[in-house]
Design a protein around this motif. Structure first.
Motif, PDB file in Angstrom:
ATOM      1  N   GLU A   9       0.821  -1.204   0.000  1.00 51.75           N
ATOM      2  CA  GLU A   9       0.000   0.000   0.000  1.00 51.75           C
ATOM      3  C   GLU A   9       0.865   1.268   0.000  1.00 51.75           C
ATOM      4  OE1 GLU A   9      -3.629  -2.128   2.521  1.00 51.75           O
ATOM      5  OE2 GLU A   9      -2.222  -0.776   3.509  1.00 51.75           O
ATOM      6  N   THR A  11       3.521   1.816  -1.574  1.00 47.62           N
ATOM      7  CA  THR A  11       4.040   2.177  -2.902  1.00 47.62           C
ATOM      8  C   THR A  11       3.167   3.252  -3.546  1.00 47.62           C
ATOM      9  OG1 THR A  11       2.812   0.410  -4.042  1.00 47.62           O
ATOM     10  CG2 THR A  11       5.041  -0.114  -3.241  1.00 47.62           C
ATOM     11  N   ALA A  12       1.904   3.348  -3.140  1.00 49.35           N
ATOM     12  CA  ALA A  12       1.052   4.418  -3.650  1.00 49.35           C
ATOM     13  C   ALA A  12       1.566   5.778  -3.202  1.00 49.35           C
ATOM     14  CB  ALA A  12      -0.392   4.220  -3.179  1.00 49.35           C
ATOM     15  N   THR A  15       4.308   6.771  -5.599  1.00 50.43           N
ATOM     16  CA  THR A  15       3.733   7.323  -6.829  1.00 50.43           C
ATOM     17  C   THR A  15       3.282   8.759  -6.619  1.00 50.43           C
ATOM     18  OG1 THR A  15       3.015   5.131  -7.565  1.00 50.43           O
ATOM     19  CG2 THR A  15       1.910   7.026  -8.550  1.00 50.43           C
ATOM     20  N   GLY A  99      -5.177   3.549  -5.399  1.00 51.51           N
ATOM     21  CA  GLY A  99      -4.022   4.147  -4.748  1.00 51.51           C
ATOM     22  C   GLY A  99      -4.264   5.604  -4.401  1.00 51.51           C
ATOM     23  N   MET A 100      -3.243   6.430  -4.651  1.00 52.35           N
ATOM     24  CA  MET A 100      -3.342   7.866  -4.364  1.00 52.35           C
ATOM     25  C   MET A 100      -3.687   8.659  -5.621  1.00 52.35           C
ATOM     26  SD  MET A 100      -2.910   8.092  -1.142  1.00 52.35           S
ATOM     27  CE  MET A 100      -3.524   6.414  -0.850  1.00 52.35           C
ATOM     28  N   ASP A 101      -4.347   8.027  -6.558  1.00 52.79           N
ATOM     29  CA  ASP A 101      -4.708   8.705  -7.802  1.00 52.79           C
ATOM     30  C   ASP A 101      -5.676   9.861  -7.532  1.00 52.79           C
ATOM     31  OD1 ASP A 101      -4.625   8.195 -10.948  1.00 52.79           O
ATOM     32  OD2 ASP A 101      -6.612   8.901 -10.396  1.00 52.79           O
ATOM     33  N   ASP A 119     -10.013  -0.081  -3.966  1.00 51.91           N
ATOM     34  CA  ASP A 119      -8.757  -0.322  -3.248  1.00 51.91           C
ATOM     35  C   ASP A 119      -9.084  -0.781  -1.833  1.00 51.91           C
ATOM     36  OD1 ASP A 119      -5.984  -0.413  -2.622  1.00 51.91           O
ATOM     37  OD2 ASP A 119      -5.633   1.246  -4.024  1.00 51.91           O
ATOM     38  N   VAL A 123      -6.252   2.010   2.440  1.00 48.75           N
ATOM     39  CA  VAL A 123      -5.771   2.962   1.430  1.00 48.75           C
ATOM     40  C   VAL A 123      -6.792   4.077   1.226  1.00 48.75           C
ATOM     41  CG1 VAL A 123      -5.140   3.246  -0.999  1.00 48.75           C
ATOM     42  CG2 VAL A 123      -4.335   1.250   0.270  1.00 48.75           C
ATOM     43  N   LYS A 127      -6.410   8.046   2.082  1.00 47.68           N
ATOM     44  CA  LYS A 127      -6.582   9.007   0.983  1.00 47.68           C
ATOM     45  C   LYS A 127      -7.641  10.044   1.345  1.00 47.68           C
ATOM     46  CE  LYS A 127      -7.423   8.954  -4.017  1.00 47.68           C
ATOM     47  NZ  LYS A 127      -7.632   8.043  -5.170  1.00 47.68           N
TER      48      LYS A 127
END
Length: 285
Positions: A9, A11-12, A15, A99-101, A119, A123, A127
């Motif tokens: 998680e 890794t988001a 990014t 993710g954190m998009d 997700d 996460v 967010k």
């Protein structure tokens, strides 16, 4: 207080940190005003590790440039989703994992589009906390479920997803983190709830990228975090075709996947034992 993110998680956050760094560049390929907040304190620390491995002091770079790759990937998928949204038949877009998009917040979308972010609960909770009062620019639906859960499709449908009409799927930053059997399972399950004509896009590395000695510096960073790269393929078209998707695979640096930013030669597809990454996009048969 939100639950801490696990290794995969987190890794988001890397990014998000990469997108924040790109946003600060005068020659940026896109602008993500939410990225710095989403990256938090941990994202820049992860990026510093990747940067140190990729650009070692006093030595020539041998690893792919993660900042340039991420910039190209984000811009390419920005354009892909925006182009898909122009189609009057596009009424639903699914990011899995989300993710954190922040595309739902930083880009404009037609009113007919329903936007689904799938997700893990931790996460999406993180967010939401980081975004604060930010409002999405679309009909936004959060689906808090793990993609390995036995019934995530039911959660997606309960959120308003309609499997009888075409959808646009984005599987970004996912497939190299999961074993090959899980990759096939996810593609099979996505295909099963995607009407003919549905779009799909993803990124994936090749097999050699997981084993080449000169990739060790980057692979060791991710393995050290507890989220090693587990799967790659030299034939992404065949992988997706097995599950009913006709796709095109493009490498960074090729036409439409460069934006003047890819710093390395593009290896021909018939050249073996070279690292490569693919951007895949196509449709459900």
């Amino acid at each position: 207080m939100t639950t801490p993110l696990d290794a995969v998680e987190r890794t988001a956050l890397l990014t998000a940190a990469l997108r924040a760094a790109e946003t600060r560049r005068p020659d940026r390929l896109y602008e993500d005003p939410y990225a710095a907040s989403l990256a938090g304190d941990i994202g820049p620390e992860l990026l510093a590790e990747v940067w140190h491995a990729t650009f070692p002091a006093g030595r020539e770079r041998t690893l792919p440039s993660t900042p340039d790759y991420n910039a190209i990937r984000t811009r390419l998928f920005d354009d892909y989703l925006q182009e898909a949204a122009k189609d009057p038949a596009t009424t639903q877009i699914v990011l899995a994992p989300a993710g954190m998009d922040s595309r739902a917040y930083r880009l404009n979308w037609p009113g007919r589009v329903r936007w689904f972010e799938v997700d893990r609960p931790t996460v999406l909770a993180y967010k939401e906390a980081q975004l604060g009062a930010a409002e999405p620019r679309t009909d936004h639906h959060k689906v808090a479920v793990d993609l390995t859960a036995p019934d995530w499709e039911a959660d997606l449908k309960a959120a308003g997803y309609d499997p009888t009409v075409p959808a646009t799927w984005l599987l970004e930053g996912l497939l190299y983190y999961i074993p090959e059997p899980d990759t096939h399972r996810i593609l099979e399950r996505v295909a099963a709830i995607s009407a003919p004509g549905s779009r799909i896009a993803a990124d994936i590395v090749n097999s050699a990228a997981l084993t080449l000695p000169h990739m060790r510096g980057l692979l060791d960073v991710f393995a050290g975090w507890g989220c090693p790269w587990l799967f790659g393929t030299d034939e992404p078209e065949d992988l997706f075709a097995r599950h009913g998707f006709d796709v095109t695979a493009t490498q960074p640096g090729e036409e439409g996947a460069d934006f003047g930013r890819w710093p390395d030669p593009v290896p021909p597809r018939d050249e073996r034992e070279v690292r490569r990454v693919f951007f895949v996009h196509g449709r459900r048969r």
